[in-house]
Design a protein around this motif. Structure first.
Motif, PDB file in Angstrom:
ATOM      1  N   GLU A  81       0.830  -1.208   0.000  1.00  0.00           N
ATOM      2  CA  GLU A  81       0.000   0.000   0.000  1.00  0.00           C
ATOM      3  C   GLU A  81       0.865   1.260   0.000  1.00  0.00           C
ATOM      4  N   GLU A  82       1.992   1.198   0.692  1.00  0.00           N
ATOM      5  CA  GLU A  82       2.915   2.340   0.750  1.00  0.00           C
ATOM      6  C   GLU A  82       3.523   2.616  -0.622  1.00  0.00           C
ATOM      7  N   ILE A  83       3.885   1.554  -1.343  1.00  0.00           N
ATOM      8  CA  ILE A  83       4.460   1.708  -2.686  1.00  0.00           C
ATOM      9  C   ILE A  83       3.456   2.388  -3.614  1.00  0.00           C
ATOM     10  N   ILE A  84       2.204   1.984  -3.517  1.00  0.00           N
ATOM     11  CA  ILE A  84       1.147   2.568  -4.344  1.00  0.00           C
ATOM     12  C   ILE A  84       0.980   4.055  -4.027  1.00  0.00           C
ATOM     13  N   GLU A  85       0.973   4.394  -2.747  1.00  0.00           N
ATOM     14  CA  GLU A  85       0.801   5.792  -2.331  1.00  0.00           C
ATOM     15  C   GLU A  85       1.977   6.659  -2.762  1.00  0.00           C
ATOM     16  N   ASN A  86       3.196   6.113  -2.713  1.00  0.00           N
ATOM     17  CA  ASN A  86       4.399   6.895  -3.021  1.00  0.00           C
ATOM     18  C   ASN A  86       4.599   7.147  -4.508  1.00  0.00           C
ATOM     19  N   ASP A  87       3.780   6.523  -5.345  1.00  0.00           N
ATOM     20  CA  ASP A  87       3.933   6.710  -6.793  1.00  0.00           C
ATOM     21  C   ASP A  87       3.727   8.164  -7.200  1.00  0.00           C
ATOM     22  N   THR A  88       2.980   8.917  -6.404  1.00  0.00           N
ATOM     23  CA  THR A  88       2.740  10.327  -6.730  1.00  0.00           C
ATOM     24  C   THR A  88       4.042  11.133  -6.724  1.00  0.00           C
ATOM     25  N   ILE A  89       5.006  10.705  -5.910  1.00  0.00           N
ATOM     26  CA  ILE A  89       6.297  11.409  -5.853  1.00  0.00           C
ATOM     27  C   ILE A  89       6.992  11.340  -7.214  1.00  0.00           C
ATOM     28  N   ILE A  90       6.968  10.155  -7.823  1.00  0.00           N
ATOM     29  CA  ILE A  90       7.602   9.964  -9.129  1.00  0.00           C
ATOM     30  C   ILE A  90       6.816  10.693 -10.217  1.00  0.00           C
ATOM     31  N   ASP A  91       5.494  10.657 -10.110  1.00  0.00           N
ATOM     32  CA  ASP A  91       4.657  11.383 -11.073  1.00  0.00           C
ATOM     33  C   ASP A  91       4.961  12.881 -11.038  1.00  0.00           C
ATOM     34  N   GLU A  92       5.139  13.412  -9.840  1.00  0.00           N
ATOM     35  CA  GLU A  92       5.438  14.837  -9.693  1.00  0.00           C
ATOM     36  C   GLU A  92       6.807  15.185 -10.274  1.00  0.00           C
ATOM     37  N   LEU A  93       7.771  14.271 -10.109  1.00  0.00           N
ATOM     38  CA  LEU A  93       9.098  14.487 -10.692  1.00  0.00           C
ATOM     39  C   LEU A  93       9.013  14.528 -12.208  1.00  0.00           C
ATOM     40  N   GLU A  94       8.227  13.613 -12.792  1.00  0.00           N
ATOM     41  CA  GLU A  94       8.077  13.604 -14.245  1.00  0.00           C
ATOM     42  C   GLU A  94       7.460  14.913 -14.718  1.00  0.00           C
ATOM     43  N   GLN A  95       6.454  15.395 -13.996  1.00  0.00           N
ATOM     44  CA  GLN A  95       5.804  16.644 -14.371  1.00  0.00           C
ATOM     45  C   GLN A  95       6.771  17.822 -14.304  1.00  0.00           C
ATOM     46  N   GLU A  96       7.625  17.822 -13.279  1.00  0.00           N
ATOM     47  CA  GLU A  96       8.610  18.895 -13.142  1.00  0.00           C
ATOM     48  C   GLU A  96       9.623  18.853 -14.277  1.00  0.00           C
ATOM     49  N   ILE A  97      10.032  17.643 -14.662  1.00  0.00           N
ATOM     50  CA  ILE A  97      10.961  17.480 -15.787  1.00  0.00           C
ATOM     51  C   ILE A  97      10.315  18.018 -17.062  1.00  0.00           C
ATOM     52  N   ASN A  98       9.053  17.662 -17.279  1.00  0.00           N
ATOM     53  CA  ASN A  98       8.336  18.137 -18.462  1.00  0.00           C
ATOM     54  C   ASN A  98       8.263  19.671 -18.489  1.00  0.00           C
ATOM     55  N   ASN A  99       7.929  20.250 -17.346  1.00  0.00           N
ATOM     56  CA  ASN A  99       7.803  21.707 -17.272  1.00  0.00           C
ATOM     57  C   ASN A  99       9.130  22.396 -17.545  1.00  0.00           C
ATOM     58  N   ARG A 100      10.198  21.871 -16.955  1.00  0.00           N
ATOM     59  CA  ARG A 100      11.526  22.479 -17.145  1.00  0.00           C
ATOM     60  C   ARG A 100      11.971  22.362 -18.603  1.00  0.00           C
ATOM     61  N   ALA A 101      11.670  21.212 -19.211  1.00  0.00           N
ATOM     62  CA  ALA A 101      12.047  21.012 -20.610  1.00  0.00           C
ATOM     63  C   ALA A 101      11.319  22.002 -21.514  1.00  0.00           C
ATOM     64  N   ILE A 102      10.036  22.204 -21.250  1.00  0.00           N
ATOM     65  CA  ILE A 102       9.248  23.147 -22.055  1.00  0.00           C
ATOM     66  C   ILE A 102       9.802  24.569 -21.908  1.00  0.00           C
ATOM     67  N   ILE A 103      10.130  24.944 -20.679  1.00  0.00           N
ATOM     68  CA  ILE A 103      10.694  26.278 -20.436  1.00  0.00           C
ATOM     69  C   ILE A 103      12.041  26.432 -21.142  1.00  0.00           C
ATOM     70  N   LEU A 104      12.848  25.359 -21.096  1.00  0.00           N
ATOM     71  CA  LEU A 104      14.169  25.390 -21.732  1.00  0.00           C
ATOM     72  C   LEU A 104      14.042  25.561 -23.239  1.00  0.00           C
ATOM     73  N   ILE A 105      13.082  24.883 -23.839  1.00  0.00           N
ATOM     74  CA  ILE A 105      12.852  25.011 -25.285  1.00  0.00           C
ATOM     75  C   ILE A 105      12.367  26.413 -25.616  1.00  0.00           C
ATOM     76  N   ALA A 106      11.439  26.912 -24.800  1.00  0.00           N
ATOM     77  CA  ALA A 106      10.852  28.230 -25.062  1.00  0.00           C
ATOM     78  C   ALA A 106      11.874  29.356 -24.915  1.00  0.00           C
ATOM     79  N   LYS A 107      12.723  29.264 -23.898  1.00  0.00           N
ATOM     80  CA  LYS A 107      13.661  30.352 -23.613  1.00  0.00           C
ATOM     81  C   LYS A 107      14.934  30.283 -24.450  1.00  0.00           C
TER      82      LYS A 107
END
Length: 219
Positions: free
Chosen positions: A45-71
């Motif tokens: 159950e803990e592994i399932i709950e902690n998956d949001t941490i990895i999802d948030e990291l992926e989202q941050e990577i996506n956001n930074r990449a988009i900003i890097l391309i734009a700037k």
């Protein structure tokens, strides 16, 4: 700070986040298999709950990449570096999802007595995780040969998967009351086999990064 150095620093930060995400996903896979072996419901159950941490990291990577391309408006190889980082983050997120899937299989099996000791699945996992390590190192060093060697190991994972599935399907007639458990174990084997495929995909992205050409290493 000159433009080139600024871009390289931002790209290195992106890589660091990606590696952090990959290590968390790798740890989640290892923990999920350990949880399956020990039938540790609370840990699953803990592994399932902690998956949001990895999802948030992926989202941050996506956001930074988009900003890097734009700037920075990168072109040619610089643009490929960002695109490949995004593609790899997607593969890594799928690996984390499979850790969650394994944890869910553990919950489905519960405390039911296992039909056999779980030995071969961890062995297949070890090879698949070796592939992941190789593919990530190939990305960091832009090493095409290491990427190809990584993909070559996928045949070994596929072979082990085929053997395990055949064995598990043979248990259904012998232990019909444990069909649910057998099915869940077969799912787990499939999740680990997919880990090998995702690692191969990362290796293909590395070759694209270095050469600019798309390759199917499973062809």
């Amino acid at each position: 700070m000159n433009t080139r150095l600024h871009f390289d620093n931002n790209l290195n930060q992106l890589k660091d986040m990606l590696i952090e995400m990959a290590r968390k996903s790798e740890s989640a896979i290892k923990e999920s298999i350990k949880t399956l072996i020990n039938q540790d419901i609370e840990k699953a159950e803990e592994i399932i709950e902690n998956d949001t941490i990895i999802d948030e990291l992926e989202q941050e990577i996506n956001n930074r990449a988009i900003i890097l391309i734009a700037k920075e408006s990168p072109v040619a190889r610089d643009l490929r570096k960002i695109i490949v980082a995004l593609k790899i983050s997607s593969e890594v997120e799928r690996i984390a999802d499979n850790a969650v899937n394994i944890a869910k299989s553990t919950l489905h099996i519960g405390k039911e007595k296992l039909i056999k000791e779980i030995v071969d699945i961890p062995k297949m996992m070890d090879i698949a995780l070796e592939m992941l390590d190789d593919s990530l190192n190939a990305f960091l060093t832009e090493d095409v040969e290491l990427a190809r060697k990584c993909a070559a190991k996928d045949d070994q994972v596929d072979s082990m998967y085929g053997t395990l599935i055949k064995e598990l399907m043979g248990y259904i007639q012998k232990y019909p009351a444990q069909t649910n458990q057998i099915t869940q174990l077969a799912f787990v084997c499939r999740y680990i086999e997919r880990l090998g495929d995702y690692s191969t995909n990362i290796a293909e992205h590395v070759i694209y990064l270095v050469t600019g050409n798309l390759y199917d290493l499973n062809a």
